[in-house]
Design an enzyme around this catalytic site. Sequence first.
Site, PDB file in Angstrom:
ATOM      1  N   ASP A   1      -4.788  -4.452   5.663  1.00 45.53           N
ATOM      2  CA  ASP A   1      -5.163  -5.358   4.573  1.00 45.53           C
ATOM      3  C   ASP A   1      -4.061  -6.411   4.422  1.00 45.53           C
ATOM      4  O   ASP A   1      -2.876  -6.095   4.540  1.00 45.53           O
ATOM      5  CB  ASP A   1      -5.336  -4.562   3.275  1.00 45.53           C
TER       6      ASP A   1
ATOM      7  N   SER B   1       0.856  -1.191   0.000  1.00 46.00           N
ATOM      8  CA  SER B   1       0.000   0.000   0.000  1.00 46.00           C
ATOM      9  C   SER B   1       0.891   1.240   0.000  1.00 46.00           C
ATOM     10  O   SER B   1       1.790   1.341  -0.833  1.00 46.00           O
ATOM     11  CB  SER B   1      -0.944  -0.073   1.204  1.00 46.00           C
TER      12      SER B   1
ATOM     13  N   HIS C   1      -2.477  -0.951  -3.425  1.00 51.85           N
ATOM     14  CA  HIS C   1      -3.579   0.013  -3.286  1.00 51.85           C
ATOM     15  C   HIS C   1      -3.230   1.274  -4.065  1.00 51.85           C
ATOM     16  O   HIS C   1      -2.120   1.784  -3.966  1.00 51.85           O
ATOM     17  CB  HIS C   1      -3.798   0.390  -1.822  1.00 51.85           C
TER      18      HIS C   1
END
Lengths: 309, 194
Positions: free
Chosen positions: B130, B10, B37
């Site tokens: 996540d 991310s 992401h």
Amino acid sequence: MLNIPYIDEILYANLESKIYLGRIFIRAKIKMDELETQNIELQLLLQAIYLKYGYDFRNYAKASIKRRILHRLIKEKFSNISAMQHKLLYEVSFFERLLLDMSINVTEMFRDPSFYLALKKKVVPELKKYPFLKIWHAGCSTGEEVYSMAIILKEEGLYDRTQIYATDMNELALKKAKNGIFDISRLKQYTANYQKAGGLESFSDYYVADDKQVIMDKSLKKNILFSDHNLATDGVFGEMNLIMCRNVLIYFNRELQNRVFKLFFDSLCTDGFLCIGSKESIRFSESSDAFEDVVKNEKIYRRLGAATN
Amino acid sequence: MFEAIVIGASAGGLKALTSVLGALPSEFPLPIIIVQHLHPHSDSYLAHILDTKCQLKVKQADEKESIVAGIVYVAPPNYHLLVEEDRTFSLTCEEPVKFARPSVDVLFETAIYAYRNKLIGIILTGANNDGSQGVTKIKKMGGYVIVQAPTTAEADAMPQAAIAATQVDEILPINQIGPYLLQLINQSKNRANF
Ligand SMILES: C[S@@+](CC[C@H](N)C(=O)[O-])C[C@H]1O[C@@H](n2cnc3c(N)ncnc32)[C@H](O)[C@@H]1O
């Protein structure tokens, strides 16, 4: 087969592997059998849904369907899919919940604005040549896409000679679509999308809003017919000049995609347009040769003359 | 012997991914599948940048595409990337999971169905959690998990969450992950030939 784990165990243990310890490996073997069993259960569940309720998910892409079903399983604390199947067969209300889990209705107005720009540039001029138009939105979900199209048709002076068919298999979504009432929280994004899509007026011309919701203008609905249609099981219902089916085919496996492309071919007039989602493609399907690119990146195609398959 | 690698990243991911992938040769024997992401409208620039920066071929994953060894696949922005058991990709636009679409957990979880215990999962820098469920499931299935050492991560929450969630196999500084992968895969190959 049976003694494979033991052979591996000895090998790996001798090599002082950090990767596999024998015990973990054997446990993993047992887990694999559980996964196989789960796949059998999944197949049976989809078969049961089809036989009992007529919804055919058997040819949907499996990974997503499985995720959705396991989500419901965990939520309602079933120990396995078979246990769920029992409830599914005897409780309609449970099936309805599962059906909601399985249908993904995510949508927005002027989703992918660049698509609508391309539509206006390359497709609308062609549509203007017809005295009367039929447009089919297949998998229209809660209708945002349909209202977006209606606005474009209005601005291009085509609305009054167009009949729009908006279909979905999800009746709840269709009901929302028919109402044309959307949550106010989305308005900012929709307005931005409308502008990026090359909207000619002010987006606020097309709705009235209070502090909670946005109500689409009645005049947009006049020529839209909302109805139930399942792409997996239903057939042709008219000859269209344009079919829009965006972000629906990604949920289907190759076989079902082929069926649906064939259905679209049979439902389009010669030279009729087909618009699919930006991450979908007709190019690997059996119908590939029957369609030419109009705007490649935006997945706008045109049906060629004679049937090729 | 391992058959695929999945990576979740991310905030700060571009640099971390460049470091990991940059250490791998063009004839790397496994497919690598990445969820990074991104801003929902960021197009396919990540795949392009990574492709210019490493020897392996990097591309955005296409719907129904077959997964091939030696290629790096990146999830398209704003879609979840799923692996089917026949080792092809699916995409979905269902709701974000833990505020993320694409979601690392969704990729990892479905990759497990396709690759079982032959899967390596890697969690890199990121400011959320996540992937922690995904690595837990990989470990449960008997796969292998590597996490970027939080001290070397631009954002340490995602590696921290992964480490807290399960017994991971290795915690490595970012510049050692690529070389370690090569070693790990050679080892497991030798063992298979033994
Ligand atoms: C993600 S939405 C796409 C909505 C809209 N077309 C868009 O692109 O924003 C997918 C829709 O397809 C519908 N759908 C899924 N399977 C279908 C089928 N077999 N027949 C008709 N509609 C289906 C779902 O109910 C859902 O409303």
